[in-house]
Design a protein around this motif. Structure first.
Motif, PDB file in Angstrom:
ATOM      1  N   GLU A   1      -4.904  -3.294  -1.634  1.00  0.00           N
ATOM      2  CA  GLU A   1      -3.518  -2.861  -1.794  1.00  0.00           C
ATOM      3  C   GLU A   1      -3.339  -1.392  -1.453  1.00  0.00           C
ATOM      4  O   GLU A   1      -2.224  -0.929  -1.247  1.00  0.00           O
TER       5      GLU A   1
ATOM      6  N   GLN B   1      -2.135  -8.070   3.000  1.00  0.00           N
ATOM      7  CA  GLN B   1      -1.274  -7.199   2.207  1.00  0.00           C
ATOM      8  C   GLN B   1      -0.585  -6.113   3.021  1.00  0.00           C
ATOM      9  O   GLN B   1       0.341  -5.477   2.530  1.00  0.00           O
ATOM     10  N   TRP B   2      -1.040  -5.884   4.261  1.00  0.00           N
ATOM     11  CA  TRP B   2      -0.469  -4.823   5.093  1.00  0.00           C
ATOM     12  C   TRP B   2      -0.108  -5.379   6.469  1.00  0.00           C
ATOM     13  O   TRP B   2      -0.875  -6.134   7.059  1.00  0.00           O
TER      14      TRP B   2
ATOM     15  N   VAL C   1      -1.325   1.769  -4.780  1.00  0.00           N
ATOM     16  CA  VAL C   1       0.020   1.254  -4.583  1.00  0.00           C
ATOM     17  C   VAL C   1       1.043   2.033  -5.391  1.00  0.00           C
ATOM     18  O   VAL C   1       2.211   2.140  -4.991  1.00  0.00           O
TER      19      VAL C   1
ATOM     20  N   MET D   1      -4.526   2.464   0.543  1.00  0.00           N
ATOM     21  CA  MET D   1      -4.683   2.974   1.898  1.00  0.00           C
ATOM     22  C   MET D   1      -5.682   4.126   1.880  1.00  0.00           C
ATOM     23  O   MET D   1      -5.573   5.056   1.061  1.00  0.00           O
TER      24      MET D   1
ATOM     25  N   TYR E   1       2.133   1.455   9.528  1.00  0.00           N
ATOM     26  CA  TYR E   1       1.710   0.506   8.504  1.00  0.00           C
ATOM     27  C   TYR E   1       2.835   0.314   7.487  1.00  0.00           C
ATOM     28  O   TYR E   1       3.561   1.242   7.146  1.00  0.00           O
ATOM     29  N   ARG E   2       2.949  -0.930   7.002  1.00  0.00           N
ATOM     30  CA  ARG E   2       3.887  -1.219   5.915  1.00  0.00           C
ATOM     31  C   ARG E   2       3.273  -2.253   4.985  1.00  0.00           C
ATOM     32  O   ARG E   2       2.773  -3.299   5.429  1.00  0.00           O
ATOM     33  N   ARG E   3       3.301  -1.962   3.693  1.00  0.00           N
ATOM     34  CA  ARG E   3       2.820  -2.920   2.693  1.00  0.00           C
ATOM     35  C   ARG E   3       3.834  -4.054   2.586  1.00  0.00           C
ATOM     36  O   ARG E   3       5.046  -3.826   2.477  1.00  0.00           O
TER      37      ARG E   3
ATOM     38  N   GLU F   1       4.531  -6.091   0.279  1.00  0.00           N
ATOM     39  CA  GLU F   1       5.246  -6.194  -1.003  1.00  0.00           C
ATOM     40  C   GLU F   1       6.200  -5.041  -1.244  1.00  0.00           C
ATOM     41  O   GLU F   1       6.784  -4.928  -2.319  1.00  0.00           O
TER      42      GLU F   1
ATOM     43  N   PRO G   1      -6.140   0.327   5.850  1.00  0.00           N
ATOM     44  CA  PRO G   1      -5.889  -0.262   4.532  1.00  0.00           C
ATOM     45  C   PRO G   1      -7.192  -0.606   3.815  1.00  0.00           C
ATOM     46  O   PRO G   1      -8.224  -0.875   4.432  1.00  0.00           O
TER      47      PRO G   1
END
Length: 515
Positions: free
Chosen positions: A278, A207-208, A294, A280, A258-260, A262, A275
Motif C-alpha cells: 500500500e 493496489q497501484w 498510506v 510507496m 502513480y495513483r493508489r 483506493e 510501490p
C-alpha cells in the motif's frame, strides 16, 4: 384468467423490448459445459504454426498460422529472418478455445497470471474473455490494433491474483485509464492527469495504477507516443530473434505517474522509486530511501550514509536489496527495511547496472546477483540471495534457470570427453536453504524451459519445483499444462506445421502417433 392474460402480455412486451439474443462471438452455447480438452483432439490446420501462449490448464491456446498464399508463389510457407521477421506468407494470430480451426483475432493485449481472463482485439473491438465462466464482455469499440510496433505499449494489465484489470479505453478520440473488478464486474475511470496516456500497468499487488503519459516535449505541436527505430520485427507473430539493432526513439518523452486505486493524490517525480504494498518507496533529498505509508507517515528504511541504489523491492518480507555507493569501485550489497539493516558481505561493481541482476524466483524468494567477495570486478561470481533466510550462497556451477521456494534449477555446460565431441548440458537441482551439493536430474540435448503453475519441463524432465521431485519425462513439447500434458505437433517438422495436440507428458515415438 384475465389476470393471467395481462401477465402473459407483459412478459411478451418485455421480451420484445430486449430484442433477439446477440450471437456469441467466442463461446458457443453448446460448449458451455466443455472441460479442458482431452488428448487426441487437434488444434489448428495443416499450415505453418507459431505458438504464442497457452493456459496453465490447457483450456486455450494462442498461436499464429499462415493459411493463405499471400505472396503468390503457389505454396503456403513461412520462415523467419534474423530479426524475427516473417519471410514468405503472412502469419495471423488465432485463439483456440476448443479443438478446431480457432478464431482469428487481431491482437492480444494481456493474459491474467491465472490464465482465466484474456484481453484481446478483434474487428476493432476490445474484448474481455472469462474462460472459466465462458463469458465474453465488450470493453470498448473503435479500438485500433497495434500490429506493427516491435515493442507495443502496454494497454492492459492484470494484478498478480488476476482479480483486477487496468486498461485503456478510447473516449472522444483519446484514451482513458479504466480499472475493473473482474469478480464484481464493476469499473471506474482513473484520472492520469494531463497529457496523452500511452501505457498503463497495474502493480502486481493490485493496489497501484501506473501511467506512462506524454506531452508535447519535442515542441512539434502534437502529443506522440515514442516509436523505436530498430531492425526488430513487429511483436505480432514475431519469430525467434537472433539479432537486432536499436537506433533510438522518435516522438515525445513519457513521464511516469502513480495513483493508489483506493484513493489519494496522483504522484509524479524523480524521488519516486516504486510501490511497496500500500505504500510507496521514495528517495529523500539526503539520498535516504523512505517508505511513505498510506496515511502519509514516512519511515526511513535505508539511511542516507548508504547513498543507495535500489536493486530489488521485497514486499513479501518488507525489505529492499540495495547497493551502497560509498566506495569508488565496489559497493556493498545490503538488506534494509523497517526491522532489518543487514550487510550481506558481498559487493558489486559501480556504477550499479541492471545487468548484475539475474533471475528472481516466481515467488520472489530467491534473487540471483553477480557479486564479488574480494576487491576487483574480475572476482565477480554468480550468487543467490535467499530473501527469507537473508543469506547469500555462491552458485556452485552453471546458470540459475528457474526457482521456487528454496529449490533452484541450475543448467551447466559440460565439456566433451572426446576432443572432437560436442558440448553437452547437465541439469542440477539445488536446495539453496540447506546449501547441500546439487543433484543431477538430466543430461539431455533438449533445450528450452516450459512452465505451468509450479511445474517446469526442461531438458526432457518434468519437475515439481515446490517439492523438487521429477514427475516424469517428456520430449518434443511446445507447451506444458498442470494436468501433466504437453502440447505437441502431429507431424514434427522444421519449420513447424500444425495441427497440434495435447498429449500425456510421456516420450512417444513419432511412428506411434496417430491422428
Amino acid at each position: 384468467m384475465r389476470l393471467h392474460l395481462v401477465l402473459f402480455a407483459v412478459m411478451l412486451s418485455a421480451c420484445a423490448a430486449q430484442g433477439p439474443a446477440s450471437r456469441p462471438t467466442f463461446f458457443m452455447p453448446h460448449a458451455a459445459a466443455v472441460t479442458p480438452s482431452t488428448p487426441s483432439e487437434d488444434y489448428g490446420t495443416a499450415h505453418p504454426f507459431l505458438l504464442l501462449d497457452s493456459a496453465p490448464d490447457g483450456r486455450w491456446i494462442l498461436a499464429c498460422q499462415a493459411r493463405e498464399d499471400t505472396n503468390g508463389d503457389g505454396r503456403i510457407e513461412t520462415v523467419f529472418g534474423y530479426h524475427g521477421n516473417v519471410v514468405g506468407d503472412a502469419l495471423h494470430p488465432y485463439l483456440f478455445l476448443e479443438p478446431g480451426a480457432g478464431i482469428r483475432i487481431d491482437e492480444v493485449l494481456a493474459v491474467a497470471p491465472t490464465g482465466r481472463f484474456l484481453v484481446l482485439v478483434r474487428d476493432t473491438t476490445l474484448w474481455l474473455l472469462d474462460v472459466e465462466a465462458r463469458e465474453e464482455k465488450v470493453l470498448a469499440s473503435e479500438v485500433i490494433p497495434d500490429t506493427t510496433s516491435p515493442q507495443p505499449p502496454l494497454r492492459a494489465s492484470f494484478s498478480r491474483d488476476g482479480l483486477r484489470l487496468l486498461y485503456l479505453r478510447p473516449e472522444a478520440g483519446r484514451p482513458v485509464a479504466v480499472v475493473r473488478d473482474l469478480l464484481q464486474g464493476t469499473e471506474r475511470v482513473l484520472d492520469a492527469g494531463r497529457g496523452l496516456i500511452g501505457q498503463v500497468l497495474l502493480d502486481p499487488s493490485g493496489q497501484w495504477a501506473v501511467f506512462d503519459v506524454v506531452e508535447d516535449t519535442n515542441s512539434d505541436g502534437k502529443e506522440s507516443w515514442p516509436q523505436e527505430d530498430t531492425t526488430l520485427a513487429s511483436a505480432t507473430c514475431r519469430g525467434p530473434v537472433s539479432s537486432s539493432s536499436h537506433f533510438g526513439w522518435e516522438g515525445d518523452t513519457p513521464v511516469r505517474r502513480y495513483r493508489r486505486l483506493e484513493g489519494g493524490p496522483l504522484l509524479q517525480g524523480d524521488d519516486i522509486l516504486q510501490p511497496m504494498g500500500e505504500g510507496m518507496l521514495r528517495r529523500a533529498p539526503d539520498r535516504s530511501i523512505i517508505l511513505e505509508h498510506v496515511d502519509g507517515r514516512r519511515e526511513t528504511w535505508v539511511p542516507s550514509s548508504c547513498n543507495a541504489t535500489l536493486v530489488f523491492a521485497d514486499a513479501v518480507h518488507e525489505q529492499v536489496v540495495v547497493v551502497c555507493e560509498t566506495q569508488p569501485e565496489l559497493g556493498p550489497v545490503e538488506l534494509h527495511g523497517a526491522r532489518v539493516h543487514q550487510p550481506l558481505g558481498w559487493r558489486v561493481s559501480l556504477p550499479f547496472s541492471d545487468r548484475y541482476v539475474g533471475l528472481s524466483g516466481s515467488d520472489g524468494r530467491l534473487l540471483s546477483l553477480l557479486a564479488s567477495s574480494e576487491p576487483g570486478p574480475s572476482k565477480a561470481v554468480d550468487t543467490v540471495i535467499d530473501l527469507k533466510q537473508r543469506t547469500v550462497r555462491v552458485v556452485p556451477f552453471g546458470d540459475l534457470v528457474a526457482s521456487l521456494g528454496a529449490h533452484a534449477l541450475l543448467q551447466e555446460r559440460v565439456k566433451p570427453v572426446e576432443p572432437d565431441g560436442r558440448w553437452g548440458e547437465r541439469l542440477w537441482l539445488w536446495n539453496v536453504e540447506t546449501g547441500f551439493p546439487p543433484n543431477v536430474l538430466s543430461e539431455s540435448p533438449d533445450s528450452g524451459l516450459l512452465r505451468a503453475g509450479d511445474t517446469v519441463l526442461i531438458m526432457g524432465k518434468r519437475i515439481d519445483l515446490r517439492t523438487g521431485k521429477v514427475l516424469g519425462e517428456a520430449s518434443e513439447a511446445l507447451a506444458l499444462d498442470i494436468q501433466g500434458r504437453v502440447l505437441r505437433p502431429i507431424e514434427p517438422s522444421s519449420p513447424l506445421s500444425g495441427p497440434v495436440r495435447w498429449e500425456p507428458a510421456l516420450k512417444t515415438h513419432e511412428s506411434q502417433r496417430t491422428r
